[in-house]
Design an enzyme around this catalytic site. Structure first.
Site, PDB file in Angstrom:
ATOM      1  N   ASP A 180       6.562  50.669  -2.135  1.00 39.25           N
ATOM      2  CA  ASP A 180       5.945  49.693  -1.028  1.00 39.25           C
ATOM      3  C   ASP A 180       5.613  48.571  -1.946  1.00 39.25           C
ATOM      4  O   ASP A 180       6.784  48.159  -2.502  1.00 39.25           O
ATOM      5  CB  ASP A 180       4.772  50.514  -0.735  1.00 39.25           C
ATOM      6  CG  ASP A 180       3.864  49.946   0.482  1.00 39.25           C
ATOM      7  OD1 ASP A 180       4.117  50.054   1.478  1.00 39.25           O
ATOM      8  OD2 ASP A 180       3.227  49.109  -0.076  1.00 39.25           O
ATOM      9  N   TYR A 313      -0.074  40.890   1.799  1.00 35.39           N
ATOM     10  CA  TYR A 313       0.940  40.427   2.606  1.00 35.39           C
ATOM     11  C   TYR A 313       0.851  38.961   3.099  1.00 35.39           C
ATOM     12  O   TYR A 313       1.889  38.469   3.430  1.00 35.39           O
ATOM     13  CB  TYR A 313       0.671  41.249   3.856  1.00 35.39           C
ATOM     14  CG  TYR A 313       0.694  42.817   3.942  1.00 35.39           C
ATOM     15  CD1 TYR A 313       1.886  43.327   4.420  1.00 35.39           C
ATOM     16  CD2 TYR A 313      -0.127  43.510   3.240  1.00 35.39           C
ATOM     17  CE1 TYR A 313       2.042  44.795   4.291  1.00 35.39           C
ATOM     18  CE2 TYR A 313       0.009  44.944   3.207  1.00 35.39           C
ATOM     19  CZ  TYR A 313       1.072  45.374   3.614  1.00 35.39           C
ATOM     20  OH  TYR A 313       1.397  46.945   3.470  1.00 35.39           O
ATOM     21  N   HIS A 374       7.164  58.153   2.710  1.00 36.46           N
ATOM     22  CA  HIS A 374       6.803  56.726   1.842  1.00 36.46           C
ATOM     23  C   HIS A 374       5.767  57.197   0.895  1.00 36.46           C
ATOM     24  O   HIS A 374       5.809  56.390  -0.295  1.00 36.46           O
ATOM     25  CB  HIS A 374       6.197  56.040   2.852  1.00 36.46           C
ATOM     26  CG  HIS A 374       5.733  54.372   2.591  1.00 36.46           C
ATOM     27  ND1 HIS A 374       6.946  53.661   2.131  1.00 36.46           N
ATOM     28  CD2 HIS A 374       4.779  53.992   2.238  1.00 36.46           C
ATOM     29  CE1 HIS A 374       6.520  52.680   1.751  1.00 36.46           C
ATOM     30  NE2 HIS A 374       5.215  52.822   1.789  1.00 36.46           N
TER      31      HIS A 374
END
Length: 408
Positions: A180, A313, A374
């Site tokens: 990630d 982000y 994940h």
């Protein structure tokens, strides 16, 4: 550059716990289409059950006590152009003098707790096995680390923070592990500090189709070699994620402040936002209600607040008055020097052919797994332990990359 290393104890004020309980008592839920299940998002029954458990059965003090059984520390790090930030981290040392310093970097919606299941195994070993000193920080803006109040805190700044943390611990040479945002941050560390970070192990697929101009051998392999079962199934998994699950990314990349009001004011909104990802991005991992509530509580009680974690982000790929920043495209280019290892899990958010991930640089270790998603270090920790250990073992591609152990 940094302040002295100090032990850290998690101790959330009672007033914050009461505030959380008051908000849970006043929770208001939307209705739901009867046949929606997970297609429209986190199901109503699940969120109502978890909200009730969080309020009535979950005991934060017990969770806090368990968390405090881990080796917590804190120090202040000065990033160029930014304020001093208190950075929280786990640090467990092996009793072996030849242990390899390993920086474990989480992502979103992860946290430092992801390292908890691999700490003991990687810091101890049978005779002849390689072992590690583990450093697992809360990223700035996450967990119990402080967050920057200035614009432009992007990959370079996260990388500088963690690199300076390793130096403050005395680790002038080290290796890293991440998925990630941990992928992007450790990749940035490899790009900016290759003389210090000697190798990195990834558990998230990132790469691009090899071209005959840039990667002729990989392009030929991609054209001639059939895809493995993992790679074939990965096409639909990746398409599903990009089509059905990418909305969170667009929102957090463009309007994190707007989203932040809901995440900060409503614990149910935060729960639903994170739980959806824990469910969808894992490989049928049997999350317990206590696990979910602990995970989400770390965000709710985080030092910078739950909204701060979304800003990473927005800052990625942004240029502005604060200057130029590395882009995703730049980090996906071939990078010589730092050795790379890859563990491929079939239910991650992007599942790519290995010819794509090998366009990144000198890949010295790869392994396909039949299960796992994940949150690999949490879902299947022994796979991560085995792969990291194998990558750095005698005779393997990353053996001897760190010139002896350093550290206080």
């Amino acid at each position: 550059m940094s302040s002295p290393i100090q032990p850290y104890t998690i101790s959330i004020p009672e007033s914050q716990i009461r505030d959380l309980n008051d908000r849970l008592d006043l929770a208001k839920f939307p209705d739901e289409l009867g046949d929606a299940q997970w297609e429209l998002g986190a199901p109503l029954n699940d969120i109502q059950r978890l909200t009730k458990h969080w309020r009535q059965n979950f005991n934060w003090r017990k969770a806090e006590q368990k968390l405090n059984g881990l080796p917590h520390f804190v120090t202040s790090i000065q990033v160029e152009g930014y304020e001093n930030l208190k950075i929280h981290f786990l640090h467990k040392k092996s009793n072996r003098k030849d242990a390899i310093p390993l920086l474990f970097v989480h992502g979103w919606p992860g946290n430092f707790l992801e390292a908890a299941k691999i700490l003991d195994s990687l810091t101890s070993a049978e005779d002849g096995q390689v072992c590690f000193d583990i450093v697992a920080p809360s990223l700035p803006n996450f967990g119990f680390s402080e967050g920057s109040k200035k614009r432009g805190f992007a990959m370079e700044q996260y990388a500088e923070t963690l690199h300076k943390l390793m130096l403050s611990l005395g680790y002038t040479q080290y290796v890293s592990q991440g998925g990630d945002w941990g992928w992007y941050i450790t990749r940035t560390i490899s790009k900016l500090y290759p003389q210090h970070c000697k190798a990195t192990h990834f558990n998230m697929d990132v790469g691009q189709a090899p071209s005959f101009l840039k990667n002729p051998l990989l392009a030929a392999e991609a054209a001639l070699k059939p895809l493995s079962e993992r790679e074939q199934q990965g096409i639909s998994r990746t398409e599903w994620f990009d089509k059905e699950c990418f909305g969170y990314n667009l929102l957090q990349s463009t309007k994190p402040q707007t989203l932040g009001y809901g995440l900060t004011d409503s614990p149910v909104a935060l729960l639903a936002w994170i739980y959806e990802k824990l469910h969808d991005w894992a490989d049928n991992y049997p999350w317990t209600d206590d696990e979910v509530c602990t995970w989400v509580s770390i965000y709710w009680f985080s030092t910078a607040g739950p909204a701060a974690s979304c800003r990473i982000y927005y800052e990625m790929d942004r240029q502005g008055f604060w200057g130029q920043r590395l882009t995703r495209a730049q980090l996906r280019m071939w990078l010589p020097g730092v050795k790379i290892g890859y563990s491929h899990f079939p239910r991650d958010i992007h599942v790519l052919p290995s010819t794509w991930t090998r366009t990144l640089g000198n890949v010295v270790f790869e392994k396909d797994h039949s299960s796992g998603g994940h949150f690999a270090a949490w879902e299947c920790p022994m796979d991560i332990v085995a792969d990291v250990r194998e990558m750095f073992s005698k005779g393997a591609g990353a053996y001897g990359v760190v010139e002896g152990r350093t550290g206080y």
